[in-house]
Design a protein around this motif. Sequence first.
Motif, PDB file in Angstrom:
ATOM      1  N   SER A 186       0.826  -1.205   0.000  1.00 21.46           N
ATOM      2  CA  SER A 186       0.000   0.000   0.000  1.00 21.46           C
ATOM      3  C   SER A 186       0.861   1.255   0.000  1.00 21.46           C
ATOM      4  O   SER A 186       0.481   2.272  -0.602  1.00 21.46           O
ATOM      5  CB  SER A 186      -0.924   0.005   1.228  1.00 21.46           C
ATOM      6  N   LEU A 187       1.998   1.206   0.676  1.00 15.14           N
ATOM      7  CA  LEU A 187       2.930   2.341   0.664  1.00 15.14           C
ATOM      8  C   LEU A 187       3.338   2.699  -0.759  1.00 15.14           C
ATOM      9  O   LEU A 187       3.269   3.865  -1.169  1.00 15.14           O
ATOM     10  CB  LEU A 187       4.163   1.995   1.498  1.00 15.14           C
ATOM     11  N   LEU A 188       3.762   1.708  -1.515  1.00 18.02           N
ATOM     12  CA  LEU A 188       4.167   1.950  -2.902  1.00 18.02           C
ATOM     13  C   LEU A 188       2.989   2.409  -3.746  1.00 18.02           C
ATOM     14  O   LEU A 188       3.104   3.320  -4.570  1.00 18.02           O
ATOM     15  CB  LEU A 188       4.771   0.678  -3.484  1.00 18.02           C
ATOM     16  N   ASN A 189       1.820   1.786  -3.515  1.00 24.24           N
ATOM     17  CA  ASN A 189       0.648   2.145  -4.300  1.00 24.24           C
ATOM     18  C   ASN A 189       0.189   3.564  -3.997  1.00 24.24           C
ATOM     19  O   ASN A 189      -0.131   4.326  -4.918  1.00 24.24           O
ATOM     20  CB  ASN A 189      -0.484   1.153  -4.018  1.00 24.24           C
ATOM     21  N   ASP A 190       0.170   3.930  -2.726  1.00 21.75           N
ATOM     22  CA  ASP A 190      -0.294   5.263  -2.350  1.00 21.75           C
ATOM     23  C   ASP A 190       0.592   6.352  -2.932  1.00 21.75           C
ATOM     24  O   ASP A 190       0.112   7.362  -3.454  1.00 21.75           O
ATOM     25  CB  ASP A 190      -0.334   5.400  -0.827  1.00 21.75           C
ATOM     26  N   ALA A 191       1.910   6.157  -2.816  1.00 28.62           N
ATOM     27  CA  ALA A 191       2.838   7.161  -3.330  1.00 28.62           C
ATOM     28  C   ALA A 191       2.723   7.284  -4.850  1.00 28.62           C
ATOM     29  O   ALA A 191       2.737   8.389  -5.403  1.00 28.62           O
ATOM     30  CB  ALA A 191       4.268   6.814  -2.928  1.00 28.62           C
ATOM     31  N   ALA A 192       2.593   6.148  -5.524  1.00 29.63           N
ATOM     32  CA  ALA A 192       2.455   6.178  -6.979  1.00 29.63           C
ATOM     33  C   ALA A 192       1.106   6.760  -7.386  1.00 29.63           C
ATOM     34  O   ALA A 192       1.006   7.514  -8.357  1.00 29.63           O
ATOM     35  CB  ALA A 192       2.619   4.770  -7.547  1.00 29.63           C
ATOM     36  N   PHE A 193       0.057   6.438  -6.626  1.00 29.19           N
ATOM     37  CA  PHE A 193      -1.293   6.919  -6.931  1.00 29.19           C
ATOM     38  C   PHE A 193      -1.341   8.440  -6.890  1.00 29.19           C
ATOM     39  O   PHE A 193      -1.798   9.094  -7.827  1.00 29.19           O
ATOM     40  CB  PHE A 193      -2.280   6.317  -5.928  1.00 29.19           C
ATOM     41  N   GLN A 194      -0.894   9.012  -5.776  1.00 27.17           N
ATOM     42  CA  GLN A 194      -0.937  10.460  -5.637  1.00 27.17           C
ATOM     43  C   GLN A 194      -0.064  11.152  -6.680  1.00 27.17           C
ATOM     44  O   GLN A 194      -0.435  12.192  -7.216  1.00 27.17           O
ATOM     45  CB  GLN A 194      -0.479  10.863  -4.236  1.00 27.17           C
ATOM     46  N   SER A 195       1.082  10.558  -6.975  1.00 23.95           N
ATOM     47  CA  SER A 195       2.032  11.194  -7.896  1.00 23.95           C
ATOM     48  C   SER A 195       1.654  10.975  -9.353  1.00 23.95           C
ATOM     49  O   SER A 195       2.209  11.645 -10.238  1.00 23.95           O
ATOM     50  CB  SER A 195       3.440  10.633  -7.643  1.00 23.95           C
ATOM     51  N   TYR A 196       0.731  10.060  -9.628  1.00 20.24           N
ATOM     52  CA  TYR A 196       0.309   9.788 -10.999  1.00 20.24           C
ATOM     53  C   TYR A 196      -0.731  10.801 -11.476  1.00 20.24           C
ATOM     54  O   TYR A 196      -0.842  11.072 -12.676  1.00 20.24           O
ATOM     55  CB  TYR A 196      -0.263   8.370 -11.090  1.00 20.24           C
ATOM     56  N   VAL A 197      -1.484  11.381 -10.528  1.00 19.64           N
ATOM     57  CA  VAL A 197      -2.544  12.319 -10.904  1.00 19.64           C
ATOM     58  C   VAL A 197      -2.003  13.502 -11.707  1.00 19.64           C
ATOM     59  O   VAL A 197      -2.590  13.878 -12.732  1.00 19.64           O
ATOM     60  CB  VAL A 197      -3.316  12.805  -9.659  1.00 19.64           C
ATOM     61  N   PRO A 198      -0.873  14.143 -11.310  1.00 22.72           N
ATOM     62  CA  PRO A 198      -0.365  15.261 -12.118  1.00 22.72           C
ATOM     63  C   PRO A 198       0.081  14.859 -13.519  1.00 22.72           C
ATOM     64  O   PRO A 198       0.294  15.737 -14.364  1.00 22.72           O
ATOM     65  CB  PRO A 198       0.827  15.780 -11.293  1.00 22.72           C
ATOM     66  N   ARG A 199       0.244  13.581 -13.790  1.00 17.68           N
ATOM     67  CA  ARG A 199       0.572  13.136 -15.143  1.00 17.68           C
ATOM     68  C   ARG A 199      -0.687  12.875 -15.970  1.00 17.68           C
ATOM     69  O   ARG A 199      -0.596  12.688 -17.182  1.00 17.68           O
ATOM     70  CB  ARG A 199       1.445  11.881 -15.085  1.00 17.68           C
ATOM     71  N   LEU A 200      -1.834  12.859 -15.307  1.00 16.59           N
ATOM     72  CA  LEU A 200      -3.095  12.640 -16.011  1.00 16.59           C
ATOM     73  C   LEU A 200      -3.829  13.940 -16.315  1.00 16.59           C
ATOM     74  O   LEU A 200      -4.516  14.048 -17.317  1.00 16.59           O
ATOM     75  CB  LEU A 200      -4.008  11.726 -15.186  1.00 16.59           C
ATOM     76  N   VAL A 201      -3.705  14.930 -15.412  1.00 15.26           N
ATOM     77  CA  VAL A 201      -4.444  16.190 -15.588  1.00 15.26           C
ATOM     78  C   VAL A 201      -3.485  17.366 -15.438  1.00 15.26           C
ATOM     79  O   VAL A 201      -2.467  17.256 -14.744  1.00 15.26           O
ATOM     80  CB  VAL A 201      -5.589  16.319 -14.559  1.00 15.26           C
ATOM     81  N   PRO A 202      -3.796  18.516 -16.066  1.00 20.55           N
ATOM     82  CA  PRO A 202      -2.948  19.702 -15.927  1.00 20.55           C
ATOM     83  C   PRO A 202      -3.061  20.304 -14.524  1.00 20.55           C
ATOM     84  O   PRO A 202      -3.995  20.009 -13.774  1.00 20.55           O
ATOM     85  CB  PRO A 202      -3.498  20.663 -16.985  1.00 20.55           C
ATOM     86  N   THR A 203      -2.103  21.167 -14.178  1.00 22.20           N
ATOM     87  CA  THR A 203      -2.025  21.724 -12.825  1.00 22.20           C
ATOM     88  C   THR A 203      -3.301  22.430 -12.408  1.00 22.20           C
ATOM     89  O   THR A 203      -3.753  22.301 -11.266  1.00 22.20           O
ATOM     90  CB  THR A 203      -0.832  22.696 -12.731  1.00 22.20           C
ATOM     91  N   ASN A 204      -3.911  23.184 -13.326  1.00 23.41           N
ATOM     92  CA  ASN A 204      -5.098  23.956 -12.959  1.00 23.41           C
ATOM     93  C   ASN A 204      -6.313  23.081 -12.652  1.00 23.41           C
ATOM     94  O   ASN A 204      -7.306  23.576 -12.123  1.00 23.41           O
ATOM     95  CB  ASN A 204      -5.457  24.953 -14.075  1.00 23.41           C
TER      96      ASN A 204
END
Length: 408
Positions: A120-138
Amino acid sequence: MVTKPVSPWDSPGFLRFWTASTVSGFGTYVTTLAIQVLIVLSLHQGSVAVGLVSAARWLPYLLFGLVAGVLIDRTRRRPLLVATDLGRGVLLVGIPLLAVTHQLTLSVLMAFMAVFGLMSLLNDAAFQSYVPRLVPTNLLTAAHARLDQSDAVSQTSGPALAGGLVSLLTAPWAILVDAASYLVSGILLMRISVAEPPGQPLSIRGVRQDAVEGLRWVYKHPTLRLIALNTHGWFLCSAVVGAVMPAFALRTLDLSPFGLGLALAGGGVGGLAGSLAATRLGARWGSGRVIVACRALSAVSWSFVALSTPHWYGWLVFGAGQLLFGFSLGAENANEMGYRQAVTPDRLQGRMNATMRSINRAMIVIGAPVGGFLGDTIGYRPMLWAGAGGFLVVALALGLSRFRDART
């Protein structure tokens, strides 16, 4: 001409990512209740055992959190999400198998949850950090609000279903629902085709340097430092009340597992309402003020829980406390995550998220066993009041800092 996304749904891959998150989140709330009931009713343990299992679940965040952040920033994030979802699904199948053969003990359950926590540690860190690669900052705050909304719906229906499943199938077998949800989530994530930068080689020296860089970014940043330290205190209070609450509800309030599930579902209703309002609240009042207000509301909500009694009207007060707590989480999380990710460059997203999450979960490793021990020693209700007081101190500290003026 490429059209700029105006909603997270316009971004390639976000719909599948959201669906995978919703499915796995639904199962997670089933297991959360099932594990608590399993400890208290099936293994005949008290709040100390609840705290110990919770500590085992979050111990990997304390031990490996900083390293995980470096790994996330140096590897492609989607493969890690897929692997850890499938791995958790397979792992959870073992709990009912051990239970049916009468080999499930508290120590074995702790070991299972420690391995589960590492994935879950690896998944959580990757999950949160993957969102900025899916959507723009705004669109980050809006994207996290959408994720929180589906999580709130899962929280609303998951505990109620869990209570029914536990009553019908017993707690160990109800965990199979979560196992299936992780397997489905992993398959959905496989189908996302958003391009990611290639991975970078790892070395012991490089890991150390990168981890230090992540720590410096969080704890030397003028506003990230404030929200990070304050959130650590919030998690300490949450760990204390979280260890005490199941035994308090099942024994002091005499709630059934289904009744506890319904009460926790109220938290999901509140979470949905909070997440629906999160973007508008943040735009009008600013992320900082919204977060401060939500942390003050956490103190109020746990005061309601501490006031509840073993009567139908006391159960309503308990449910109202869960409803308010859910609202505070729903309104706060999207604003906090949107702000944190907006001020952090992509190359540091994994380390920023993992650094804050690892120390937050370290607070659970400390607070859950201590809260459970004190709950069994001096009483569940006094510890609930102590937790409510702690939430109030946390809110006041953040409200008096410069973070109250923070905006995404």
